[in-house]
Design a protein around this motif. Structure first.
Motif, PDB file in Angstrom:
ATOM      1  N   ALA A   8       0.917  -1.163  -0.628  1.00 52.31           N
ATOM      2  CA  ALA A   8       0.173  -0.309   0.042  1.00 52.31           C
ATOM      3  C   ALA A   8       0.731   0.976   0.258  1.00 52.31           C
ATOM      4  CB  ALA A   8      -1.081  -0.779   1.303  1.00 52.31           C
ATOM      5  N   ALA A   9       1.718   1.578   1.261  1.00 50.32           N
ATOM      6  CA  ALA A   9       3.190   2.001   0.838  1.00 50.32           C
ATOM      7  C   ALA A   9       3.223   2.683  -0.057  1.00 50.32           C
ATOM      8  CB  ALA A   9       3.596   2.417   1.534  1.00 50.32           C
ATOM      9  N   THR A  10       3.769   1.475  -0.861  1.00 50.95           N
ATOM     10  CA  THR A  10       4.948   1.663  -2.352  1.00 50.95           C
ATOM     11  C   THR A  10       3.636   1.829  -3.520  1.00 50.95           C
ATOM     12  OG1 THR A  10       5.800  -0.517  -2.063  1.00 50.95           O
ATOM     13  CG2 THR A  10       5.696   0.870  -4.165  1.00 50.95           C
ATOM     14  N   ALA A  11       2.307   1.599  -3.101  1.00 51.04           N
ATOM     15  CA  ALA A  11       1.090   2.192  -4.604  1.00 51.04           C
ATOM     16  C   ALA A  11       1.212   4.048  -4.209  1.00 51.04           C
ATOM     17  CB  ALA A  11       0.470   1.646  -4.440  1.00 51.04           C
ATOM     18  N   LEU A  12       1.054   4.262  -2.602  1.00 48.44           N
ATOM     19  CA  LEU A  12       0.644   5.758  -2.814  1.00 48.44           C
ATOM     20  C   LEU A  12       1.773   6.459  -3.006  1.00 48.44           C
ATOM     21  CD1 LEU A  12      -1.060   6.034   1.175  1.00 48.44           C
ATOM     22  CD2 LEU A  12      -1.551   5.482  -1.226  1.00 48.44           C
ATOM     23  N   PHE A  13       3.071   5.911  -3.084  1.00 48.31           N
ATOM     24  CA  PHE A  13       4.498   6.928  -3.884  1.00 48.31           C
ATOM     25  C   PHE A  13       4.050   6.925  -4.722  1.00 48.31           C
ATOM     26  CE2 PHE A  13       6.592   5.691   0.322  1.00 48.31           C
ATOM     27  CZ  PHE A  13       6.221   6.519   1.639  1.00 48.31           C
ATOM     28  N   ALA A  14       4.179   5.244  -5.633  1.00 43.23           N
ATOM     29  CA  ALA A  14       3.788   5.792  -6.897  1.00 43.23           C
ATOM     30  C   ALA A  14       2.976   6.612  -7.294  1.00 43.23           C
ATOM     31  CB  ALA A  14       3.189   4.072  -8.058  1.00 43.23           C
ATOM     32  N   GLN A  15       1.496   6.653  -7.397  1.00 37.67           N
ATOM     33  CA  GLN A  15       0.810   7.034  -7.246  1.00 37.67           C
ATOM     34  C   GLN A  15       1.155   8.980  -7.573  1.00 37.67           C
ATOM     35  OE1 GLN A  15      -3.373   8.144  -5.918  1.00 37.67           O
ATOM     36  NE2 GLN A  15      -4.486   7.265  -7.840  1.00 37.67           N
ATOM     37  N   ALA A  16       1.747   8.923  -5.907  1.00 36.74           N
ATOM     38  CA  ALA A  16       1.812  10.395  -6.367  1.00 36.74           C
ATOM     39  C   ALA A  16       3.143  11.240  -7.139  1.00 36.74           C
ATOM     40  CB  ALA A  16       2.899  10.714  -4.764  1.00 36.74           C
ATOM     41  N   ARG A  17       4.264   9.723  -7.201  1.00 32.90           N
ATOM     42  CA  ARG A  17       5.480  10.624  -8.197  1.00 32.90           C
ATOM     43  C   ARG A  17       4.691  10.715 -10.077  1.00 32.90           C
ATOM     44  NH1 ARG A  17       7.952   5.327  -5.845  1.00 32.90           N
ATOM     45  NH2 ARG A  17       9.552   6.686  -4.522  1.00 32.90           N
ATOM     46  N   GLN A  18       3.116   9.713  -9.702  1.00 34.61           N
ATOM     47  CA  GLN A  18       2.414  10.056 -11.225  1.00 34.61           C
ATOM     48  C   GLN A  18       1.867  10.924 -11.960  1.00 34.61           C
ATOM     49  OE1 GLN A  18      -0.447   6.746 -11.230  1.00 34.61           O
ATOM     50  NE2 GLN A  18       1.702   4.852 -10.862  1.00 34.61           N
ATOM     51  N   GLN A  19       1.483  11.900 -10.186  1.00 34.98           N
ATOM     52  CA  GLN A  19       1.033  13.480 -10.619  1.00 34.98           C
ATOM     53  C   GLN A  19       2.246  13.797 -10.509  1.00 34.98           C
ATOM     54  OE1 GLN A  19      -1.517  13.480  -7.498  1.00 34.98           O
ATOM     55  NE2 GLN A  19      -3.011  11.464  -7.302  1.00 34.98           N
ATOM     56  N   GLY A  20       2.831  13.652 -10.378  1.00 33.58           N
ATOM     57  CA  GLY A  20       4.287  14.913 -10.814  1.00 33.58           C
ATOM     58  C   GLY A  20       5.344  15.250  -9.066  1.00 33.58           C
ATOM     59  N   ALA A  21       4.691  15.006  -8.370  1.00 32.41           N
ATOM     60  CA  ALA A  21       4.485  14.858  -6.677  1.00 32.41           C
ATOM     61  C   ALA A  21       6.984  14.452  -7.133  1.00 32.41           C
ATOM     62  CB  ALA A  21       4.005  14.103  -5.551  1.00 32.41           C
ATOM     63  N   ARG A  22       7.175  15.903  -5.802  1.00 33.41           N
ATOM     64  CA  ARG A  22       9.152  15.267  -5.324  1.00 33.41           C
ATOM     65  C   ARG A  22       8.659  14.737  -3.806  1.00 33.41           C
ATOM     66  NH1 ARG A  22      10.750  14.709 -11.145  1.00 33.41           N
ATOM     67  NH2 ARG A  22      12.471  14.349  -9.276  1.00 33.41           N
ATOM     68  N   ALA A  23       7.629  15.311  -3.463  1.00 36.73           N
ATOM     69  CA  ALA A  23       8.062  14.866  -2.024  1.00 36.73           C
ATOM     70  C   ALA A  23       6.107  15.017  -1.614  1.00 36.73           C
ATOM     71  CB  ALA A  23       8.599  14.970  -1.656  1.00 36.73           C
ATOM     72  N   LEU A  24       6.004  14.202   0.038  1.00 30.68           N
ATOM     73  CA  LEU A  24       4.864  14.460   0.980  1.00 30.68           C
ATOM     74  C   LEU A  24       5.918  14.964   1.818  1.00 30.68           C
ATOM     75  CD1 LEU A  24       3.601  10.097   0.170  1.00 30.68           C
ATOM     76  CD2 LEU A  24       2.806  13.018  -1.164  1.00 30.68           C
ATOM     77  N   VAL A  25       4.309  15.688   2.624  1.00 29.74           N
ATOM     78  CA  VAL A  25       4.627  16.209   3.675  1.00 29.74           C
ATOM     79  C   VAL A  25       3.086  15.894   4.849  1.00 29.74           C
ATOM     80  CG1 VAL A  25       4.699  18.536   5.295  1.00 29.74           C
ATOM     81  CG2 VAL A  25       5.816  18.270   2.789  1.00 29.74           C
ATOM     82  N   PHE A  26       4.031  15.237   5.529  1.00 31.10           N
ATOM     83  CA  PHE A  26       3.059  14.921   6.853  1.00 31.10           C
ATOM     84  C   PHE A  26       3.068  15.937   8.327  1.00 31.10           C
ATOM     85  CE2 PHE A  26       3.470  10.901   4.644  1.00 31.10           C
ATOM     86  CZ  PHE A  26       2.110  10.592   4.220  1.00 31.10           C
ATOM     87  N   HIS A  27       1.853  16.283   8.233  1.00 29.86           N
ATOM     88  CA  HIS A  27       1.923  17.436   9.603  1.00 29.86           C
ATOM     89  C   HIS A  27       1.358  16.281  10.920  1.00 29.86           C
ATOM     90  CE1 HIS A  27       3.714  20.683   7.709  1.00 29.86           C
ATOM     91  NE2 HIS A  27       2.663  21.072   7.209  1.00 29.86           N
ATOM     92  N   SER A  28       1.334  16.193  11.708  1.00 35.28           N
ATOM     93  CA  SER A  28       1.521  15.494  12.641  1.00 35.28           C
ATOM     94  C   SER A  28       0.919  14.007  12.933  1.00 35.28           C
ATOM     95  CB  SER A  28       0.109  16.113  13.575  1.00 35.28           C
ATOM     96  OG  SER A  28      -0.222  17.334  13.744  1.00 35.28           O
TER      97      SER A  28
END
Length: 394
Positions: A126-146
């Motif tokens: 699941a984590a791998t797929a979320l990261f893959a989708q973020a990359r597909q959308q052009g994201a370079r990073a994810l930011v998590f608050h709290s």
């Protein structure tokens, strides 16, 4: 000119490898929260490796529909064999922090927790797929608050990134109060407060009883919750939050959200409103959300006319006994600020919470810039707070 919509552009086409076990997301464009099939979302809630009451569908959709500034969020979703195995509500870094960088930030769910929902049977996939989708959308990073720093969800995300030589970067971290509800409540209270403080609180409760019988009530059904919510909203608006203009009842969107969310969650047994009465009058009330074996102590309101009797503390003592007596609950998250003067001495367990940048590419300059800017802003805010405190002491 670099194409920021192309995940490979800044790495010469050599992006992170896709691991064989990955359940690749089915979309390469943002998915609106309202477009996620509700049955699939709820099924994932039941299978989540780590609970998050603020990313329950009924809560987050109510926020997304009503709260000013928090509407119209998108999401990252992970699917495997037609089953939703991962979900993270997101918005752009530009919207969250006015930074025009290709980075996604967890959507604010009107609750201080952003841990994504990951399937306990397919957590790393699941984590791998979320990261893959973020990359597909052009994201370079994810930011998590709290986000929970030491739970299984973050562990899975760390492991997946580590396969590509990437490490999360912590902007700031702290611990906040939590309850081990598997223990005997009286042991919890005695260990936390000590015999002398408990004696003083019993004395205050006896004095409170001079104004009427002191009783503790738990609203569970939708009708009970709706009635108890009116009481809670009135207490909150009548206290310091009302004076600051931050009470839920003072903003139409906030009140709409909390009414819709608590009603929908009560239908599914995922919300309780606890109230401490003196005679027929409520002196303290709190909203609690439940997900899997964890409760979330969202907010409390008190009648400040009874402040000398510590109504918020008295309510929390009863809440502690209530949760420890419930075999379905193993722990409770205070969702309070670090060092909270009311609950920290009572609930002595601690949850590690932090703001984190997860780079999606190794040695990525956009992720580094995001970390640097957000860290600088955090330190500037903290310095301003310290200066203000010093000025107030003069």
């Amino acid at each position: 000119m670099v194409d920021l919509t192309n995940p490979m552009a800044m790495h010469g086409g050599n992006g992170p490898k896709v691991h064989p076990h990955a359940a690749i997301a089915s979309e390469d464009k943002p998915i609106q929260l309202i477009d996620i099939p509700l049955d699939a979302w709820r099924a994932l809630e039941a299978r989540a490796v780590e609970p998050n009451g603020y990313y329950l569908a009924d809560w987050e959709l109510a926020v997304n529909a009503s709260v000013d500034g928090l509407t119209d969020a998108s999401s990252l979703t992970a699917w495997a064999n037609g089953k939703l195995i991962g979900l993270l509500p997101v918005i752009s870094l530009r919207r969250a922090h006015r930074l025009p960088l290709p980075v996604l930030v967890n959507a604010d769910a009107y609750g201080t927790l952003s841990t994504p929902l990951l399937d306990r049977d397919d957590t790393r996939a699941a984590a791998t797929a979320l990261f893959a989708q973020a990359r597909q959308q052009g994201a370079r990073a994810l930011v998590f608050h709290s986000v929970s720093l030491e739970g299984p969800a973050m562990a899975a995300m760390r492991d997946v990134l580590a396969q590509d030589g990437i490490s999360p970067r912590i902007i700031t971290s702290h611990v906040r109060a939590s309850l081990d509800a598997t223990r005997n409540a009286e042991d919890v209270l005695r260990d936390g407060l000590g015999a002398k403080k408990l004696k003083e609180l019993r004395r205050q409760r006896n004095r409170l009883a001079e104004h009427g019988e002191v009783t503790f009530h738990v609203a569970r059904t939708p009708d009970e919750v709706a009635k108890a919510l009116d009481t809670f909203l009135a207490l909150e608006a009548g206290g310091w939050k009302g004076k600051r203009g931050t009470a839920l009842k003072q903003r139409a969107g906030d009140e709409t959200f909390i009414r819709h969310a608590t009603n929908a969650l009560a239908v599914r047994g995922q919300c309780e409103i606890v109230t401490l009465n003196v005679g027929d009058a409520a002196v303290a009330s709190g909203v609690m959300v439940r997900h899997l074996d964890r409760a979330y102590y969202f907010k409390i309101g008190v009648d400040e006319r009874f402040a000398k009797y510590s109504p918020g503390v008295q309510l929390t003592l009863d809440v502690t006994r209530h949760l420890c007596a419930d075999p379905a609950i193993a722990s409770a998250d205070s969702t309070a600020a670090p060092g909270h003067p009311m609950i920290d001495p009572i609930w002595r367990e601690r949850l590690a919470i932090g703001d984190v940048v997860l780079p999606l590419y190794k040695n990525d300059p956009v992720a580094s810039l995001t970390y640097a800017v957000l860290s600088l802003r955090h330190h500037a805010r903290e310095a301003a707070k310290r200066m203000l405190q010093q000025l107030r002491k003069r």
